[in-house]
Write an enzyme that holds these catalytic residues in place. Structure first.
Site, PDB file in Angstrom:
ATOM      1  N   HIS A 126       0.845  -1.220  -0.101  1.00 58.40           N
ATOM      2  CA  HIS A 126       0.074   0.146   0.107  1.00 58.40           C
ATOM      3  C   HIS A 126       0.852   1.164   0.054  1.00 58.40           C
ATOM      4  CE1 HIS A 126      -2.935   3.044   1.356  1.00 58.40           C
ATOM      5  NE2 HIS A 126      -3.850   2.162   0.967  1.00 58.40           N
ATOM      6  N   ASP A 167      -7.923  -4.668  -0.541  1.00 60.80           N
ATOM      7  CA  ASP A 167      -8.388  -5.087  -1.955  1.00 60.80           C
ATOM      8  C   ASP A 167      -8.347  -6.768  -1.808  1.00 60.80           C
ATOM      9  OD1 ASP A 167      -9.012  -2.532  -2.831  1.00 60.80           O
ATOM     10  OD2 ASP A 167      -6.485  -2.183  -3.122  1.00 60.80           O
TER      11      ASP A 167
END
Length: 422
Positions: free
Chosen positions: A306, A363
């Protein structure tokens, strides 16, 4: 006041700039007068070290894996409060009392209906249009049906605008989905809660009193909460940038939807499922892991790492726990889940991934849960839109109330020709 000194060795000059302290997080250097005093700009591609605004909405500590909405830990909100509780918190600045939540909930239910003219817009799209294209267009079109929102005068006007959009977004998303199937639209049911109503509008047929399992409502409600806001990410910065021009608030949100559509942003969970399907079998996992570690191979594992979090994404932890808890009840695809589990196991133990902070992110897990909810891949980013809309609205409103904000206008480092002649 604390200051930082900039030394210009070329001209033997020094300049001092104030250091501003936040309530939480790193200090910032106030460089608003940098160009005027030095004739220089800062250079920060992607704005990775630039604070573009002051905000009291969301706080992230990527190193610690911490996420808070208005001071409340995301773990507490996701596990103990509903998405509508979180919406009220982001819009009003405090969690609702029971009577406030009841009133807020009923207002959202009543505002979920859309103008019939707007409904007709969906028939103009081909049935193979991507739902995100329809969503962006429909939200932009809302500015034509509610043009009065371009000149908001007081907090009451702001709240009407906010609640109107928040309520209609699930309806528009459901209409977009049903348009792709060529089946009749289902109007909102005022007897159903926010999240249940969306699943009902996606799944039901005219005249059907469809029962939505509570476990599915809870799972999707949690996903909405986890997506509600995430500081100054690409789509939120887009909303703020468009809002700084004085554009209609719904036009700004439409621009945010367009930014979210990108595979590097909100479209990532769709890519996760597509990749798991592409890997296809447990027997293929090791080969794909090897490809991901090969610097000469373009292949990248989707759903890992991320931009902000250098630790485990706190939202991913919540969804991992939820997925483990509800695996049997939701009927998570066993083959996809087995592949995901094996990839997860490798990523959490392999030195290559650990050294690079490539932990599973939100996700990775949200795609699996949405698949279990029988939501098709092309609707994953629309789900993100539903959850994130309240954050965009809160950020838009905050910008409009900020007396220090100006039109967004980054500068550049020009590297082109200097003085060409004809």
């Amino acid at each position: 006041m604390a200051t930082v000194t900039l030394i210009d060795n070329r001209n033997n000059k020094s300049y001092e700039f104030p250091i501003l302290s936040p309530t939480k997080g790193p200090d910032v250097i106030d460089i608003r007068k940098l160009y005027g005093e030095t004739g220089m700009f800062t250079y920060d591609p992607g704005f990775t070290a630039t604070a573009s605004c002051s905000s009291d909405i969301t706080f992230i500590d990527g190193g610690k894996g911490e996420l808070r909405y208005r001071g409340y830990a995301i773990e507490d909100l996701a596990n103990k409060k509903s998405y509508l509780d979180t919406c009220f918190l982001l819009l009003e600045g405090h969690l609702p009392h029971q009577d406030e939540l009841i009133t807020f909930d009923m207002e959202i239910r009543k505002r979920a209906f859309v103008h019939e003219g707007l409904k007709n817009l969906f028939y103009a799209f081909p049935d193979q249009a991507h739902p995100m294209a329809m969503m962006s267009s429909a939200v932009a079109a809302l500015s034509a049906f509610h043009f009065e929102h371009i000149n908001l005068k007081d907090d009451c006007d702001y709240q009407i605008m906010s609640r109107r959009l928040l309520a209609k977004i699930p309806t528009l998303a459901a209409f977009a989905y049903r348009r792709t199937l060529g089946i009749p639209f289902i109007y909102p049911d005022i007897e159903r809660s926010f999240t249940e109503n969306f699943l009902y509008m996606m799944r039901a047929y005219p005249g059907e009193d469809l029962e939505i399992p509570e476990v599915e409502v809870r799972a999707l409600d949690t996903i909405f909460t986890l997506h509600a806001d995430h500081e100054q990410n690409a789509s939120t910065s887009t909303v703020r940038g468009v809002a700084s021009t004085g554009a209609h608030p719904y036009a700004a949100i439409s621009a945010g939807i367009d930014a979210l559509w990108g595979r590097a942003h909100g479209g990532a969970n769709e890519s996760v499922i597509a990749q798991l399907e592409y890997i296809g079998s447990l027997d293929n996992v090791d080969d794909f892991i090897a490809r991901a570690k090969n610097s000469d191979d373009d292949f990248k594992l989707m759903g890992f790492g991320h931009r902000v979090y250098k630790n485990f994404d706190p939202r991913a932890k919540i969804l991992k726990s939820l997925m483990d808890e509800l695996e049997g009840e939701l009927g998570v695809n066993s083959e996809l889940l087995a592949i995901a589990r094996k990839i997860e196991e490798v990523a959490l133990s392999d030195e290559y991934f650990i050294k690079r902070n490539l932990y599973p992110n939100i996700d990775f897990y949200s795609g699996l849960i949405l698949t279990a909810l029988k939501i098709p891949k092309n609707m994953f980013t629309n789900i993100f839109v539903i959850g994130r809309t309240v954050g965009w609205i809160a950020q838009w409103s905050e910008l409009k109330h900020d007396k220090e904000m100006k039109i967004a206008r980054p500068r550049q480092r020009y590297m082109g020709p200097t003085e060409e002649t004809l």
